[in-house]
Enzyme design. Structure first.
Site, short mmCIF file in Angstrom:
data_model
loop_
_atom_site.label_atom_id
_atom_site.label_comp_id
_atom_site.label_asym_id
_atom_site.label_seq_id
_atom_site.Cartn_x
_atom_site.Cartn_y
_atom_site.Cartn_z
N ASP A 1 -15.05 -2.95 -1.37
CA ASP A 1 -14.68 -2.73 0.02
C ASP A 1 -15.96 -2.43 0.80
OD1 ASP A 1 -12.05 -2.89 -0.95
OD2 ASP A 1 -11.99 -0.74 -1.31
N ASP B 1 0.86 -1.18 0.00
CA ASP B 1 0.00 0.00 0.00
C ASP B 1 0.89 1.23 0.00
OD1 ASP B 1 -2.10 -1.71 0.12
OD2 ASP B 1 -2.75 -1.18 2.14
#
Length: 242
Positions: free
Chosen positions: A131, A8
């Site tokens: 998500d 990330d």
């Protein structure tokens, strides 16, 4: 079953967030290319990359870091990339640059026709990132929660050639409390598209629990923080899932 080690990217560094909060970022490596090379050296076949700044900005921000990852990985593993990919020009740009699969998240909710167009243009190279917070899809870097469920969104793409649905339970992400296997399995059983589990994978036992549900249609699992802090040995995990 595939294990997808996560990189990330925030401000050019490899970080992990707690439940998607950009103010709760832990920096693990300032050199994303070397981190990707380390993952590949330990046997991974994929690297999962997210441009966190891009997810909030709505356009790529950490391009230089992604370039360094692609250079480090070369032909030794495949890179899947998400975060800030909101139009066909950006899809084309990254796939032509060597990213194997792009992940469309916010735009999958806002403009599902773009997902279908991208799948037609790039067969097998488009994934959808879903998500969820309390079962409902969150977008814009998880800053906004919609009124559509994860299953409702996934079903929109059943017949267009999406290569995978990456399902993340936001409340589990980065919290080291284990993945939401029940919700992941329920989603996988309800659709025909392969599902990749994400959020909260923190031990080899978690990975083996996901593998035990592979027949539900689960392709693999993403792990980040647990790989960085040593809770999961990447080489051993890959061997166990093979």
């Amino acid at each position: 079953m595939n294990l997808y080690p996560a990189i990330d990217l925030k401000d050019g560094a490899c970080v992990r967030l707690l439940r998607g909060d950009m103010d709760k970022a832990t920096v693990f490596n300032n050199d994303p290319g070397s981190q990707a090379a380390e993952f590949v050296a330990k046997g991974c076949h994929w690297v999962h990359v997210v441009d966190l700044n891009g997810a909030f900005a709505g356009e790529p921000v950490n391009g230089a870091a992604v370039d360094s990852i692609l250079a480090a990985v070369g032909d030794n593993a495949k890179v899947q990339l998400g975060g800030g990919i909101r139009n066909m020009e950006t899809v084309d740009y990254w796939l032509n640059k060597g990213v194997h699969r792009v992940i469309l998240g916010t735009v999958a909710l806002r403009n599902p026709d773009l997902v279908k167009e991208a799948c037609a243009k790039w067969p097998g190279r488009i994934a959808v990132g879903i998500d969820a917070r309390n079962g409902f899809v969150a977008v814009e870097g998880w800053a906004e929660t919609s009124e559509i469920t994860a299953l409702e969104l996934a079903q929109k793409f059943e017949d267009c050639g999406v290569s995978a649905i990456i399902f993340t339970d936001i409340d589990r992400d980065g919290a080291m409390g284990g993945p939401n296997i029940d919700s992941t399995v329920a989603l996988a059983r309800a659709i025909s598209t392969p599902v990749i589990a994400s959020g909260g994978v923190s031990s080899l036992e978690d990975l083996l629990a996901i593998k035990a549900q592979a027949d539900a249609g689960i392709d693999g699992a993403i792990s980040g923080r647990a790989l960085y802090d040593g809770r999961i040995d990447l080489a051993k995990a890959i061997a166990a899932l093979a």
